[in-house]
Design an enzyme around this catalytic site. Sequence first.
Site, short mmCIF file in Angstrom:
data_model
loop_
_atom_site.label_atom_id
_atom_site.label_comp_id
_atom_site.label_asym_id
_atom_site.label_seq_id
_atom_site.Cartn_x
_atom_site.Cartn_y
_atom_site.Cartn_z
CG ASP A 85 -1.85 0.97 1.26
OD1 ASP A 85 -2.11 1.63 0.16
OD2 ASP A 85 -2.64 1.09 2.40
C1 SPV Z 1 -7.14 1.93 3.26
O1 SPV Z 1 -8.05 1.04 3.44
O2 SPV Z 1 -6.31 2.01 2.34
C2 SPV Z 1 -7.07 2.97 4.13
C3 SPV Z 1 -7.50 2.79 5.58
O3 SPV Z 1 -6.58 4.03 3.79
S1 SPV Z 1 -6.07 2.23 6.43
O4 SPV Z 1 -5.64 1.04 6.07
O5 SPV Z 1 -6.51 2.47 8.05
O6 SPV Z 1 -5.01 3.20 6.41
MG MG Z 2 -5.47 3.67 1.91
#
Ligand code: SPV
Ligand code: MG
Length: 542
Positions: free
Chosen positions: A54
């Site tokens: 991510d």
């Molecule tokens: C996501 O779901 O990608 C988010 C929320 O941005 S978190 O993972 O809590 O950052």
């Molecule tokens: Mg996110």
Amino acid sequence: MKKTTQFRRLLAGDELEFLLEAHNGISAKIGEEAGFKGLWAGGLCMSAQYGVRDSNEMSWTQVLDMLEFMADATSIPILLDGDTGYGNFNNVRRLVRKLEQRGIAAVCIEDKLYPKTNSFIDGDKQQLAEIDEFCSRIKAGKDAQADDEFAIITRVEAFIAGWGLGEALRRAEAYHEAGSDGILIHSALSVPTEILAFKKEWADRSPVVIVPTKYYATPTEVLREAGFSIAIWANHILRAAMVAMKNTAETLAAEQSLLSIEDEIAPVREIFRLQGASELQDAEERYLPKRGQTTRAVILAASRGAALGDLTNTRPKTMVEIRGQPLLGHIVAAYNSAGIKNITVVRGYRPEAVDLPGLNYVANEAFADSGELISLKCALDADVGESRDECDLFVSFGDVIFKRYIVDSLAEPDDDIVIAVDTNWSESVNRGRAADYVRCSEPHSRQAFYRKIYLAQAGETLPEADIHGEWMGIVRIAAAALPELRALVDELAAEPANRKMKLHHLFDAWVRRGRKIRVTYTTGHWLDVDSLDDVLAAGSFA
Ligand code: SPV
Ligand code: MG
């Protein structure tokens, strides 16, 4: 209602609403069917389903492509987790325009720098954007949207980065001023203290969205009473799927069998349902020309064929092998090569031995003391579907092999009933074997080539002077004539004296009732396997 309007209502309503994470078309659809009024296209789960981090490893156009599938699969609004907006104000403008084009209702951008990483990985090391610069992203995004109801949510990462309530509020205020439609206040604590403190101070200046991943133990009632607008279940569908995938994969690896998992997993038809397979079937009905399965075949193969002696001790004649393949296989191959694959075989003697795959089977239980007419009736009666009389029908015998062109030649004439007649009948007479002789409207000749020939009479015992040919044991009956055939077969079969009736007797009766049966003359290229000699001859034919 437009998806943007739907989302606005969730955001502005008095009730606490919920968005479910979805990361592809099928999860989006499952979320909608579960009753969610909106979806969160989360960066964490979308990148995870691609197997990457991510951290903007998935390009923003790959995000867009996935969103398009999700939006197409659903009718509820999608809020995109747009990370930082993938750059500066200019990238946000372009993003907003592209999201609108793809039917996305809203985007959330967070006040960090590209490339970002997930808030739960070393959050306090993450650098926040300058407030002014982040506000330029918000303004540019708002200016770019064509639909007034498209929403831009701004995510305050102050708590994540280790700042306090003051910094969070200062940022939220600036973003609100810049035109943001709501604040997502994020926290990595396992208790809701930060978000509750923020909400208390922020009050109702604009809607507040939360992601309770870490403070999951907080009763929903607490969040509701605090007046939050939307709570996002941000990764739970993917996490649930991961457990199921892992269990199934490990079981399969260990057991090397599907048995213990089959009842635990979704049936394949559930995949089809979610994909909307039935809609495509309906559309095919509406749009595709009616062709394809326009022809079927019935092969009458109930009798033993005792003349072949020991060869038929354990199987009927149709399963006697010619060049390594049962007779039936050769017949099916001829039909298949003419494009006919819907084939029904009438079994009788030793039915278990007639077992070629891909065929429909019907039983003539009374095979021992009945004839071709009754076998045909068994096939016609077994066919009870609504569309039973929508296809042309070929009927032939389990002991007659023929070349594909015979099938084609019967399909050509526009008459409803067409039989193939061999002009080389004297061979059969000379061999003294019983054959289905026919007399026609005129004998075969060069002149007759251009004329339509019709059946006049059929029988084994026609005087030689009357014989014009021998029926090869294959007939095509057009769909339009099938109801008439059914009625005639039922009528004849009701008469006990007709139990052993043959098909050429049926034609004879039909002609006497005024039905025109077209004849195509050919010579050779078929073989009726009645004796051991025929089996040998068939070897060279096939
Ligand atoms: C996501 O779901 O990608 C988010 C929320 O941005 S978190 O993972 O809590 O950052
Ligand atoms: Mg996110």
